[in-house]
Design a protein around this motif. Sequence first.
Motif, PDB file in Angstrom:
ATOM      1  N   ASP A  92      25.144  42.878  42.110  1.00  0.00           N
ATOM      2  CA  ASP A  92      25.683  41.521  42.094  1.00  0.00           C
ATOM      3  C   ASP A  92      25.918  41.096  40.655  1.00  0.00           C
ATOM      4  O   ASP A  92      25.174  41.481  39.751  1.00  0.00           O
ATOM      5  CB  ASP A  92      24.689  40.533  42.719  1.00  0.00           C
ATOM      6  CG  ASP A  92      24.504  40.745  44.215  1.00  0.00           C
ATOM      7  OD1 ASP A  92      25.394  41.333  44.854  1.00  0.00           O
ATOM      8  OD2 ASP A  92      23.467  40.308  44.734  1.00  0.00           O
ATOM      9  N   VAL A  93      26.946  40.291  40.434  1.00  0.00           N
ATOM     10  CA  VAL A  93      27.209  39.689  39.134  1.00  0.00           C
ATOM     11  C   VAL A  93      27.384  38.197  39.368  1.00  0.00           C
ATOM     12  O   VAL A  93      28.336  37.775  40.029  1.00  0.00           O
ATOM     13  CB  VAL A  93      28.474  40.277  38.466  1.00  0.00           C
ATOM     14  CG1 VAL A  93      28.749  39.589  37.139  1.00  0.00           C
ATOM     15  CG2 VAL A  93      28.342  41.779  38.291  1.00  0.00           C
ATOM     16  N   ALA A  94      26.447  37.425  38.841  1.00  0.00           N
ATOM     17  CA  ALA A  94      26.493  35.974  39.033  1.00  0.00           C
ATOM     18  C   ALA A  94      27.501  35.341  38.091  1.00  0.00           C
ATOM     19  O   ALA A  94      27.814  35.888  37.031  1.00  0.00           O
ATOM     20  CB  ALA A  94      25.111  35.379  38.796  1.00  0.00           C
ATOM     21  N   GLU A  95      27.996  34.195  38.487  1.00  0.00           N
ATOM     22  CA  GLU A  95      28.894  33.440  37.624  1.00  0.00           C
ATOM     23  C   GLU A  95      28.069  32.865  36.482  1.00  0.00           C
ATOM     24  O   GLU A  95      26.995  32.304  36.699  1.00  0.00           O
ATOM     25  CB  GLU A  95      29.561  32.310  38.414  1.00  0.00           C
ATOM     26  CG  GLU A  95      30.593  31.553  37.615  1.00  0.00           C
ATOM     27  CD  GLU A  95      31.341  30.544  38.471  1.00  0.00           C
ATOM     28  OE1 GLU A  95      32.330  30.012  37.977  1.00  0.00           O
ATOM     29  OE2 GLU A  95      30.924  30.304  39.608  1.00  0.00           O
ATOM     30  N   GLY A  96      28.535  33.015  35.272  1.00  0.00           N
ATOM     31  CA  GLY A  96      27.794  32.539  34.107  1.00  0.00           C
ATOM     32  C   GLY A  96      28.093  31.084  33.797  1.00  0.00           C
ATOM     33  O   GLY A  96      29.140  30.555  34.154  1.00  0.00           O
ATOM     34  N   GLY A  97      27.136  30.449  33.140  1.00  0.00           N
ATOM     35  CA  GLY A  97      27.337  29.093  32.650  1.00  0.00           C
ATOM     36  C   GLY A  97      28.116  29.124  31.349  1.00  0.00           C
ATOM     37  O   GLY A  97      28.608  30.170  30.914  1.00  0.00           O
ATOM     38  N   GLN A 112      31.118  44.960  47.033  1.00  0.00           N
ATOM     39  CA  GLN A 112      32.474  44.409  47.075  1.00  0.00           C
ATOM     40  C   GLN A 112      33.469  45.463  46.605  1.00  0.00           C
ATOM     41  O   GLN A 112      33.283  46.075  45.558  1.00  0.00           O
ATOM     42  CB  GLN A 112      32.549  43.177  46.174  1.00  0.00           C
ATOM     43  CG  GLN A 112      33.913  42.547  46.074  1.00  0.00           C
ATOM     44  CD  GLN A 112      33.902  41.306  45.176  1.00  0.00           C
ATOM     45  OE1 GLN A 112      32.894  40.638  45.040  1.00  0.00           O
ATOM     46  NE2 GLN A 112      35.032  41.026  44.570  1.00  0.00           N
ATOM     47  N   ARG A 148      29.274  32.489  29.268  1.00  0.00           N
ATOM     48  CA  ARG A 148      30.699  32.803  29.085  1.00  0.00           C
ATOM     49  C   ARG A 148      31.039  33.003  27.612  1.00  0.00           C
ATOM     50  O   ARG A 148      31.820  33.889  27.260  1.00  0.00           O
ATOM     51  CB  ARG A 148      31.554  31.683  29.674  1.00  0.00           C
ATOM     52  CG  ARG A 148      31.472  31.625  31.177  1.00  0.00           C
ATOM     53  CD  ARG A 148      32.268  30.488  31.726  1.00  0.00           C
ATOM     54  NE  ARG A 148      32.011  30.337  33.154  1.00  0.00           N
ATOM     55  CZ  ARG A 148      32.750  29.651  33.966  1.00  0.00           C
ATOM     56  NH1 ARG A 148      33.812  29.009  33.511  1.00  0.00           N
ATOM     57  NH2 ARG A 148      32.453  29.574  35.241  1.00  0.00           N
ATOM     58  N   THR A 190      36.703  38.303  38.618  1.00  0.00           N
ATOM     59  CA  THR A 190      36.063  37.038  38.306  1.00  0.00           C
ATOM     60  C   THR A 190      34.745  36.951  39.062  1.00  0.00           C
ATOM     61  O   THR A 190      34.700  37.205  40.260  1.00  0.00           O
ATOM     62  CB  THR A 190      36.974  35.863  38.721  1.00  0.00           C
ATOM     63  OG1 THR A 190      38.237  36.020  38.068  1.00  0.00           O
ATOM     64  CG2 THR A 190      36.374  34.537  38.336  1.00  0.00           C
ATOM     65  N   ALA A 191      33.677  36.608  38.334  1.00  0.00           N
ATOM     66  CA  ALA A 191      32.365  36.425  38.967  1.00  0.00           C
ATOM     67  C   ALA A 191      32.404  35.160  39.811  1.00  0.00           C
ATOM     68  O   ALA A 191      33.164  34.242  39.513  1.00  0.00           O
ATOM     69  CB  ALA A 191      31.286  36.326  37.896  1.00  0.00           C
ATOM     70  N   PRO A 192      31.645  35.091  40.860  1.00  0.00           N
ATOM     71  CA  PRO A 192      30.617  36.041  41.259  1.00  0.00           C
ATOM     72  C   PRO A 192      31.196  37.271  41.963  1.00  0.00           C
ATOM     73  O   PRO A 192      32.207  37.193  42.636  1.00  0.00           O
ATOM     74  CB  PRO A 192      29.743  35.231  42.216  1.00  0.00           C
ATOM     75  CG  PRO A 192      30.677  34.223  42.810  1.00  0.00           C
ATOM     76  CD  PRO A 192      31.676  33.904  41.727  1.00  0.00           C
ATOM     77  N   ILE A 193      30.517  38.387  41.763  1.00  0.00           N
ATOM     78  CA  ILE A 193      30.849  39.641  42.428  1.00  0.00           C
ATOM     79  C   ILE A 193      29.627  40.043  43.242  1.00  0.00           C
ATOM     80  O   ILE A 193      28.498  39.966  42.758  1.00  0.00           O
ATOM     81  CB  ILE A 193      31.215  40.736  41.406  1.00  0.00           C
ATOM     82  CG1 ILE A 193      32.495  40.346  40.657  1.00  0.00           C
ATOM     83  CG2 ILE A 193      31.367  42.095  42.085  1.00  0.00           C
ATOM     84  CD1 ILE A 193      32.870  41.277  39.528  1.00  0.00           C
TER      85      ILE A 193
END
Length: 94
Positions: free
Chosen positions: A65-70, A41, A74, A34-37
Motif C-alpha cells: 500500500d502507498v498512502a496519500e502524503g500530506g 492494484q 509531498r 497517484t496515491a493512494p495505491i
Amino acid sequence: PLVGLAAAEDMKILLPLTANGQLNAEIRYTGPFTAPIVQGQPLGEMIITRPGLPDVTVPLVAQTDVAEGGMLGRIRVAAQMLWMDLFGAQASTQ
C-alpha cells in the motif's frame, strides 16, 4: 516516490535449451500513479520474449500500500525526485 511491482500470481515459463540467455523482458506501465495505491492494484505488465516461442505477458501489481502524503510528505517526495533527476541516484529517505 516509489512503489514496488510484483507478478500478480506465481508463474512458470518454458525456456528452450538453445536460448543461450536470449530471454528478454520489458515492463510497461501507465504511470505516473497517484496515491493512494492499494497492494495488489494492477499497475502494468511485463512482456517476456523467448526465441522461437510466443511472448508471455505477466500482469504486474503494487507490492505494498502507498498512502496519500500530506503537504510535508509531498515536498519531501518532490525533493527526492528532483535529486534523482539531477544526480541519477536515489535520494536518502531519512
